[in-house]
Design an enzyme around this catalytic site. Structure first.
Site, PDB file in Angstrom:
ATOM      1  CG  ASP A 181      -1.816   1.214   1.336  1.00 18.25           C
ATOM      2  OD1 ASP A 181      -1.926   1.962   0.400  1.00 18.25           O
ATOM      3  OD2 ASP A 181      -2.038   1.421   2.501  1.00 18.25           O
ATOM      4  CG  ASN A 196      -2.896   5.573  -1.015  1.00 17.75           C
ATOM      5  OD1 ASN A 196      -2.825   4.209  -0.350  1.00 17.75           O
ATOM      6  ND2 ASN A 196      -4.021   5.998  -1.694  1.00 17.75           N
ATOM      7  CG  ASP A 204      -5.936   3.211   0.428  1.00 15.79           C
ATOM      8  OD1 ASP A 204      -4.933   2.361   0.464  1.00 15.79           O
ATOM      9  OD2 ASP A 204      -6.533   3.543  -0.630  1.00 15.79           O
ATOM     10  CG  ASP A 206      -1.357   1.529  -3.754  1.00 12.37           C
ATOM     11  OD1 ASP A 206      -0.029   1.402  -4.110  1.00 12.37           O
ATOM     12  OD2 ASP A 206      -1.745   2.143  -2.874  1.00 12.37           O
ATOM     13  CG  ASP A 266      -6.346 -12.727 -13.434  1.00 11.52           C
ATOM     14  OD1 ASP A 266      -7.049 -13.481 -14.086  1.00 11.52           O
ATOM     15  OD2 ASP A 266      -5.777 -12.899 -12.316  1.00 11.52           O
ATOM     16  CG  ASP A 292     -10.985 -15.583 -13.447  1.00 17.44           C
ATOM     17  OD1 ASP A 292     -10.420 -16.127 -12.676  1.00 17.44           O
ATOM     18  OD2 ASP A 292     -12.289 -15.841 -13.565  1.00 17.44           O
ATOM     19  CD  GLU A 352      -8.730 -20.546 -12.429  1.00  9.78           C
ATOM     20  OE1 GLU A 352      -8.708 -20.766 -11.122  1.00  9.78           O
ATOM     21  OE2 GLU A 352      -9.645 -19.572 -12.863  1.00  9.78           O
ATOM     22  CG  HIS A 375      -5.693 -15.542  -6.265  1.00 11.81           C
ATOM     23  ND1 HIS A 375      -5.382 -16.003  -7.384  1.00 11.81           N
ATOM     24  CD2 HIS A 375      -7.190 -15.217  -6.765  1.00 11.81           C
ATOM     25  CE1 HIS A 375      -6.269 -16.148  -8.303  1.00 11.81           C
ATOM     26  NE2 HIS A 375      -7.238 -15.644  -7.803  1.00 11.81           N
ATOM     27  CG  ASP A 376      -8.524 -18.538  -6.338  1.00 11.49           C
ATOM     28  OD1 ASP A 376      -9.078 -17.726  -5.814  1.00 11.49           O
ATOM     29  OD2 ASP A 376      -8.583 -18.753  -7.606  1.00 11.49           O
TER      30      ASP A 376
HETATM   31  C1  GLC Z   1     -10.997 -18.131 -10.493  1.00 12.34           C
HETATM   32  C2  GLC Z   1     -10.166 -16.925  -9.634  1.00 12.34           C
HETATM   33  C3  GLC Z   1     -11.048 -16.833  -8.396  1.00 12.34           C
HETATM   34  C4  GLC Z   1     -12.281 -16.238  -8.849  1.00 12.34           C
HETATM   35  C5  GLC Z   1     -12.821 -16.954  -9.669  1.00 12.34           C
HETATM   36  C6  GLC Z   1     -14.067 -16.126 -10.386  1.00 12.34           C
HETATM   37  O1  GLC Z   1     -11.139 -19.272 -10.056  1.00 12.34           O
HETATM   38  O2  GLC Z   1      -8.811 -17.213  -9.421  1.00 12.34           O
HETATM   39  O3  GLC Z   1     -10.130 -15.899  -7.621  1.00 12.34           O
HETATM   40  O4  GLC Z   1     -12.871 -15.922  -7.382  1.00 12.34           O
HETATM   41  O5  GLC Z   1     -12.370 -17.375 -10.948  1.00 12.34           O
HETATM   42  O6  GLC Z   1     -13.752 -15.021 -11.361  1.00 12.34           O
HETATM   43 CA    CA Z   2      -3.603   2.183  -1.309  1.00  8.01          CA
END
Ligand code: GLC
Ligand code: CA
Length: 555
Positions: free
Chosen positions: A21, A23, A25, A29, A98, A200, A255, A327-328
């Protein structure tokens, strides 16, 4: 097998909301990413995959896009993006965006127009159906994030399909106008100079025309057979390739949950003109106790057989991604290694060795290179992720499963484990923000942080740095043929790679116990390429320490 830059590359995934981050908040970013490019350069990665930074109401943290050609206000401006791209390129780092085009946000202009009436020109951009005679949804499909996959819209008295949240309506890819709009948007980003797309849930863009009830699994029916790897998915990807991808030297990764090795050869075949590589989940998916939720680790033999099948069946034919987490997914060291203090570092390094020595393009998820761990959740009020929040409601608050039973499962697998802020240093909020972070910082940041690890040559960070550097010097890591050893061992993951006269032996102890390994004769006395302990490998029988890993090279 063709040699290409993206096979040789190491990719680093950034989840911008949690990275840095700039700034105060409390939200990561784009300027924050730009500020930390030197860190990534020092680590040695080649490519950044950035989770979505487009305009979004953030129902699913940016995976619900309301304008594909604008930047989310919290993340900055298009000028910030351009600066990030230019600075990354100056340092020789590529940026992969993405691409979320299975669905948009319900706040996207296309959807706002689509739902306004039955006969407007955007109606057919989405998937609308009449409810059943009794007013219930068109079929029994459940959405990935809980509840029905259909949302009733009273303006036109019809339902729209959303395989994810109700704020993520699915686009109708059978409409040629949708495709050409998406392709134009992609071209616009390519012209800007980006280096590729991570696509995605791209295997879900084509739906069957008939939409019968699915097999009930849990509370709802499974849409899988009708929406995943649907009838026209390859046709649409080939069209995308012809109209956009083939015109640029970019990297594409799809993906593709639920993909088989056979299908992967089509999606990411050496000459099928679709995508460069798949990102598949077979090795991180098990049988959950409650839907995907479980607190159990996969048996090592199963993990090995899955990963090995992908290694051998794709060899020379198609390309795969290598990852333990993203991230999932929960944190790699907590899930596949051992995050108790005495074993965290050694097991994180072991996992890195095991993964980076396999064939495929390795992905490092932010913080993995520090051995960041799962978060010690105190209660459901700490969840920020729509999937975890809804799952807790659906399984627990509904009274179906008692809290004590469900809690270890949801905390083991919650996506929020991966989304706690990047741990930069031992100052307040781990140096991530000077304000209040949008999601809690893991309290172990005082020990586990980038500042401490970059200063310590024996850290997990430096081990990753070394693995990345080795990849540049040893084409065998990229192109060598894979062979599994000790198939039935529940303790050791051992394999070889072979490229012409050269051979690597990779041995990883996945347990907290000493385990004996007999080095094959041809490797006895051969030099060690990398090891996570200061041991010697010059005898034939080795007693491996807990989580020990080493690689020998024979030329
Ligand atoms: C993919 C992404 C996930 C998202 C899902 C819907 O699996 O990696 O984070 O929630 O698609 O877009
Ligand atoms: Ca920020």
């Amino acid at each position: 097998m063709n040699k290409t830059w993206w096979k040789e590359a190491v990719i680093y995934q950034i989840y911008p909301r949690s990275f840095m981050d700039s700034n105060g908040d409390g939200i990561g970013d784009l300027k924050g990413v730009t500020d930390r490019l030197d860190y990534l350069k020092y680590l040695g990665i080649d490519v950044i995959w950035m989770s979505p930074v487009y305009k979004s109401p953030n129902d699913d943290n940016g995976y619900d896009i309301s304008d594909y050609q604008d930047i989310m206000e919290e993340f900055g401006t298009m000028a910030d993006f351009d600066e990030l791209l230019a600075k990354a390129h100056e340092k020789g780092i590529k940026i992969v965006m993405d691409l979320v085009v299975n669905h948009t946000s319900d706040e996207h202009q296309w959807f706002i127009k689509s739902k306004s009436s039955k006969n407007n020109e955007y109606r057919d951009y989405y998937i609308w159906r009449e409810g059943k005679a009794d007013g219930t949804p068109p079929n029994n499909w459940g959405s990935c994030f809980g509840g029905s996959a259909w949302e009733y819209d009273e303006t036109t008295d019809m339902y729209y399909l959303h395989l994810f949240s109700r704020k993520q309506p699915d686009l109708n890819w059978d409409n040629p106008e949708v495709r050409s709009n998406v392709f134009n948007m992609m071209t616009w980003w390519c012209e800007k100079g980006i280096d590729g797309f991570r696509m995605d849930v791209i295997s879900m863009i084509s739906k069957t025309a008939e939409m019968p009830d699915g097999k009930v699994n849990g509370l709802y029916g499974d849409y899988g057979p009708y929406c995943v790897h649907g009838p026209n998915v390859h046709k649409y990807l080939q069209e995308m390739n012809e109209k956009v991808l083939s015109k640029y030297d970019i990297m594409t990764v799809g993906e593709t949950a639920g993909v088989t090795t056979e299908l992967a050869k089509q999606y990411a075949g050496e000459d099928t003109n679709e995508l460069n590589m798949v990102f598949q989940f077979e090795h991180v998916e098990g049988d959950g106790k409650y839907g995907k939720w479980t607190d159990e680790q996969l048996p090592l033999t199963r993990l090995k057989s899955t990963l090995s099948r992908w290694q051998t069946e794709l060899y020379g034919k198609a390309w795969n991604s290598l990852f333990w987490n993203n991230h999932d997914q929960p944190r790699a060291v907590s899930r596949f290694g051992d995050d108790r203090p005495q074993y965290r570092e050694v097991s994180a390094k072991m996992l890195a060795t095991c993964l980076h020595m396999m064939q495929g393009s390795p992905y490092i998820y932010q913080g993995e290179e520090l051995g960041m761990t799962n978060y010690p959740f105190h209660g459901p009020e700490e969840f920020r992720d729509i999937e975890s929040i809804n799952a807790y409601k659906e399984w627990c608050e509904s009274g179906r499963v008692p809290h004590e039973t469900f809690w270890p499962c949801i905390t083991f697998k919650s996506r929020d484990n991966a989304r706690t802020p990047m741990q930069w240093d031992d100052s307040a909020q781990a140096g991530f923000t000077t304000g209040t972070p949008w999601i809690a910082v893991n309290p172990n940041y005082r020990e586990i942080n980038a500042k401490a690890e970059t200063a310590d040559p024996a850290s997990v960070f430096h081990y990753y740095k070394k693995l990345i550097a080795l990849r540049k010097q040893n084409p065998i890591m990229v192109y060598g043929n894979y062979e599994l050893l000790l198939e039935d061992s529940e303790e050791l993951f051992a394999y070889t790679r072979t490229l012409e006269q050269e051979k690597l032996l990779v041995v990883c102890n996945f347990t907290d116990k000493k385990t004996v390994f007999t080095i094959p004769a041809e490797f006895v006395g051969m030099p060690c390429l990398i090891s996570n302990l200061d041991n010697r490998y010059d005898k034939q029988d080795i007693a491996l320490e807990p989580y020990e890993a080493f690689v020998l090279r024979k030329k």
